[in-house]
Design an enzyme around this catalytic site. Structure first.
Site, PDB file in Angstrom:
ATOM      1  CE  LYS A 211      30.992 -31.993  -6.012  1.00  0.00           C
ATOM      2  NZ  LYS A 211      32.303 -32.604  -6.046  1.00  0.00           N
ATOM      3  CD  GLU A 217      21.989 -41.343   3.006  1.00  0.00           C
ATOM      4  OE1 GLU A 217      21.938 -40.742   1.900  1.00  0.00           O
ATOM      5  OE2 GLU A 217      22.685 -42.359   3.196  1.00  0.00           O
ATOM      6  N   GLY A 273      33.489 -33.513  -2.090  1.00  0.00           N
ATOM      7  CA  GLY A 273      32.655 -33.434  -0.882  1.00  0.00           C
ATOM      8  C   GLY A 273      33.482 -33.427   0.386  1.00  0.00           C
ATOM      9  NE  ARG A 274      37.522 -38.253  -0.623  1.00  0.00           N
ATOM     10  CZ  ARG A 274      36.880 -38.615  -1.720  1.00  0.00           C
ATOM     11  NH1 ARG A 274      35.571 -38.507  -1.774  1.00  0.00           N
ATOM     12  NH2 ARG A 274      37.524 -39.063  -2.777  1.00  0.00           N
ATOM     13  CD  GLU A 359      33.586 -40.588   0.343  1.00  0.00           C
ATOM     14  OE1 GLU A 359      32.556 -41.163   0.698  1.00  0.00           O
ATOM     15  OE2 GLU A 359      33.636 -39.350   0.192  1.00  0.00           O
ATOM     16  CG  HIS A 390      40.898 -44.765  31.313  1.00  0.00           C
ATOM     17  ND1 HIS A 390      41.438 -45.244  32.486  1.00  0.00           N
ATOM     18  CD2 HIS A 390      41.381 -43.508  31.149  1.00  0.00           C
ATOM     19  CE1 HIS A 390      42.195 -44.292  33.027  1.00  0.00           C
ATOM     20  NE2 HIS A 390      42.188 -43.239  32.225  1.00  0.00           N
ATOM     21  CE  LYS A 513      25.870 -42.611  -2.368  1.00  0.00           C
ATOM     22  NZ  LYS A 513      26.296 -41.437  -3.133  1.00  0.00           N
TER      23      LYS A 513
HETATM   24  O1  F6P Z   1      28.216 -41.155  -0.477  1.00  0.00           O
HETATM   25  C1  F6P Z   1      29.419 -40.479  -0.541  1.00  0.00           C
HETATM   26  C2  F6P Z   1      29.251 -39.032  -0.856  1.00  0.00           C
HETATM   27  O2  F6P Z   1      29.120 -38.836  -2.211  1.00  0.00           O
HETATM   28  C3  F6P Z   1      30.402 -38.236  -0.288  1.00  0.00           C
HETATM   29  O3  F6P Z   1      31.499 -38.216  -1.104  1.00  0.00           O
HETATM   30  C4  F6P Z   1      29.779 -36.908  -0.050  1.00  0.00           C
HETATM   31  O4  F6P Z   1      30.534 -36.144   0.832  1.00  0.00           O
HETATM   32  C5  F6P Z   1      28.445 -37.331   0.507  1.00  0.00           C
HETATM   33  O5  F6P Z   1      28.108 -38.479  -0.223  1.00  0.00           O
HETATM   34  C6  F6P Z   1      27.356 -36.303   0.428  1.00  0.00           C
HETATM   35  O6  F6P Z   1      27.103 -35.910  -0.888  1.00  0.00           O
HETATM   36  P1  F6P Z   1      26.290 -34.602  -1.209  1.00  0.00           P
HETATM   37  O7  F6P Z   1      27.024 -33.447  -0.654  1.00  0.00           O
HETATM   38  O8  F6P Z   1      26.192 -34.558  -2.711  1.00  0.00           O
HETATM   39  O9  F6P Z   1      24.930 -34.738  -0.571  1.00  0.00           O
END
Ligand code: F6P
Length: 549
Positions: A211, A217, A273-274, A359, A390, A513
């Site tokens: 987003k 990452e 995002g979620r 979240e 199990h 972060k």
């Molecule tokens: O770290 C949390 C977050 O901001 C989430 O809410 C989001 O889904 C995820 O990181 C990834 O964010 P982006 O789509 O901006 O890379």
């Protein structure tokens, strides 16, 4: 930025009425509730689209449900719901509209954000995605050396990974089986390494989904993927355009990264995002299942959106599920909620729900900025049955904690797959049996009657009265998946509304972060980190020694 101050939840008469009702309820168990109310199984059932919800195995009476609905009314759940659907900026701390529902609105509808109808934009991106998905699926989209794409690697994290990955796994029977789809999220380089080690760069397409397009990452993995691709294809930078596309709200950052914005699929800041996998974030999924199935899934979402918006409180499934969670979390002190799907294809469903729920509702500050003095979101966990039986069901049955659970199952195996040797009946028998055992347990008398030695009787007794909702659908189709996800999205919304928290921000992820960014140079070069606590400093030193630095 703050919302108007509402009467504190725990000062509402409706809250006190529920607390009193809980006291009166005492230890009334499910055996008693069923014995006293023979019509309960039928009355406490709800059909929404293709989903049937049996909520009779809950520690509730008609009176409980009435009081819970009154709490929802007193806390303005309906008003906030309408404000969400109307595009009002109900994400108060970020001053944003919350309009994932607009992502699945039919083209003829109108939804305004800041005076602009967003529905045409949504459908234009969907059309662009469909065109692209067709081209990749039918081989018209060629890699740099002219080969068709065989492997799609989605690079994203959080909402830009969990949704598409979960839905891809859930809808595997509907996927293009001649292609392979992989999902890379972890900054641990092993994730990317394993995803690309056995594939041909000439036949690989990376979908970089973010987003913000600033998530460390994702950018780190995308940068490494680009390096891998260029190494594999002789270093010609022109290859990037044929092997990388982006999904983002941030065109500037996408261009900065080196992806042509022609190959960018847009979404908007009013999609959290979620809540985003039915936006362009679902591009990899659309390539996998095809645009028709993707549209069917959107229609499933929309069906439950309309139900949530229109159904009366007594028959409103997300409202009911949200309120049941509040009953246990706030009045029984339940700390967690298990989601137990009886479908191998749902291996990622609970992981997806963890972000959606935790979240969203893992907050301790109300919408006006005051600390809350009531429990908010539960710990959500679970894995597909029967495996969990199990592993941890022991604790569900005989542990000291009350853990409400959702049991999710499908009457028919998806597209007839998995019908091997009648295994589906066995799978579903387990689902029904677990709901039964959790609810009704086994008394000492019943254990004794089996001739069990007296010393073992207490160990082999099951207390029962462990509440479950059973959600049953005919088959796991794209539409059913959309219906289920929307059901949980709105459940989470209901709970956040009652608790008076902002379910749509996520400030709690920021601190870690920032600290990681500050620490990295200390790990790599031994750089001094100002104000580092003694424990973390010692760990950093130990790490450096282990790395021979
Ligand atoms: O770290 C949390 C977050 O901001 C989430 O809410 C989001 O889904 C995820 O990181 C990834 O964010 P982006 O789509 O901006 O890379």
């Amino acid at each position: 930025m703050n919302a108007a101050r509402r009467t504190r939840l725990d000062q509402l008469p409706e809250w006190h009425a529920l607390a009193k009702h809980r006291e009166d309820f005492g230890g009334t168990g499910l055996r008693t509730l069923f014995a006293d109310d023979p019509g309960r199984a039928e009355r406490f059932g709800l059909q929404v689209g293709d989903l049937y919800l049996d909520y009779s195995k809950h520690l509730v009476t008609d009176e409980t449900l009435r009081l819970l609905r009154e709490l929802a009314a007193a806390t303005g759940v309906e008003q906030l719901r309408d404000a969400m659907f109307d595009g009002e900026k109900i994400n108060v701390t970020e001053d944003r509209a919350v309009l994932h529902t607009a992502l699945r609105t039919p083209v003829a509808a109108r939804v305004d954000v800041d005076g602009e109808d967003v529905v045409p934009k949504v459908h234009s991106v969907l059309a662009k995605m469909a065109l692209f998905a067709h081209k990749v699926r039918d081989g018209h989209w060629r890699g740099h050396t002219g080969k068709p794409i065989r492997t799609v690697v989605n690079i994203g994290i959080g909402g830009s990974d969990l949704g598409p990955k979960m839905a891809y796994e859930a809808l595997r029977p509907y996927t293009e089986r001649d292609m392979q789809f992989r999902f890379v999220s972890n900054v641990d380089g092993a994730d990317l390494h394993e995803a690309v080690r056995d594939v041909d760069p000439a036949e690989t397409l990376f979908v970089v989904a973010s987003k913000t397009f600033t998530t460390v990452e994702t950018i780190t993995n995308a940068t490494a993927a680009r390096r891998w691709l260029l190494e594999g294809l002789g270093g010609d930078e022109a290859a990037v355009a044929r092997h990388f596309v982006a999904v983002s709200t941030n065109a500037e950052k996408v261009a900065e990264f080196g992806i042509d914005t022609e190959n960018m699929f847009e979404f908007w800041d009013w999609v959290g995002g979620r809540y985003s996998y039915d936006s362009a974030i679902g591009l990899s999924l659309m390539v996998a299942i095809g645009p028709d199935c993707f549209n069917e899934m959107l229609a499933g979402f929309h069906l439950v959106d309309e139900h949530f918006r229109m159904a009366p409180a007594e028959a409103n499934a997300p409202l009911l599920m949200g309120l049941l969670g509040i009953w246990y979390g706030n009045f029984f002190d339940a700390q967690s909620h298990a989601v137990l799907p009886y479908s191998h294809y749902f291996s990622q469903f609970t992981a997806y729900l963890q972000q959606l729920d935790m979240e969203s509702d893992g907050k301790s500050t109300d919408r006006a900025g005051r600390p809350v003095s009531w429990q908010t979101g539960p710990v959500v966990w679970g894995t597909p049955g029967t495996n969990g039986q199990h592993a941890y069901y022991q604790l569900l049955h005989q542990g000291t904690r009350l853990i409400p659970a959702d049991l999710i199952g499908f009457a028919c195996p998806a597209l007839g797959l998995g019908e091997l040797a009648g295994q589906h009946d066995l799978l579903m028998a387990n689902l029904f049996a677990q709901g039964q055992a959790l609810a009704f347990g086994k008394t000492e008398e019943e254990v004794r009657a089996e001739g069990v030695p007296e010393a073992q009787v207490p160990h082999r007794t099951f207390p029962g009265s462990r509440p479950t909702t059973t959600i049953l659908a005919e088959e796991l189709t794209p539409s059913v998946l959309g219906q289920l996800v929307a059901l949980y999205e709105h459940k989470v919304f209901v709970q956040g509304a009652v608790w008076d928290i902002d379910s749509f921000d996520q400030w709690g992820v920021e601190l870690g972060k920032v600290l990681a960014k500050r620490l990295e140079p200390a790990l790599a070069d031994g750089a001094e980190v100002e104000g580092l606590d003694a424990s973390t400093a010692a760990l950093v030193n130990r790490y450096r020694r282990l790395r021979g630095r």
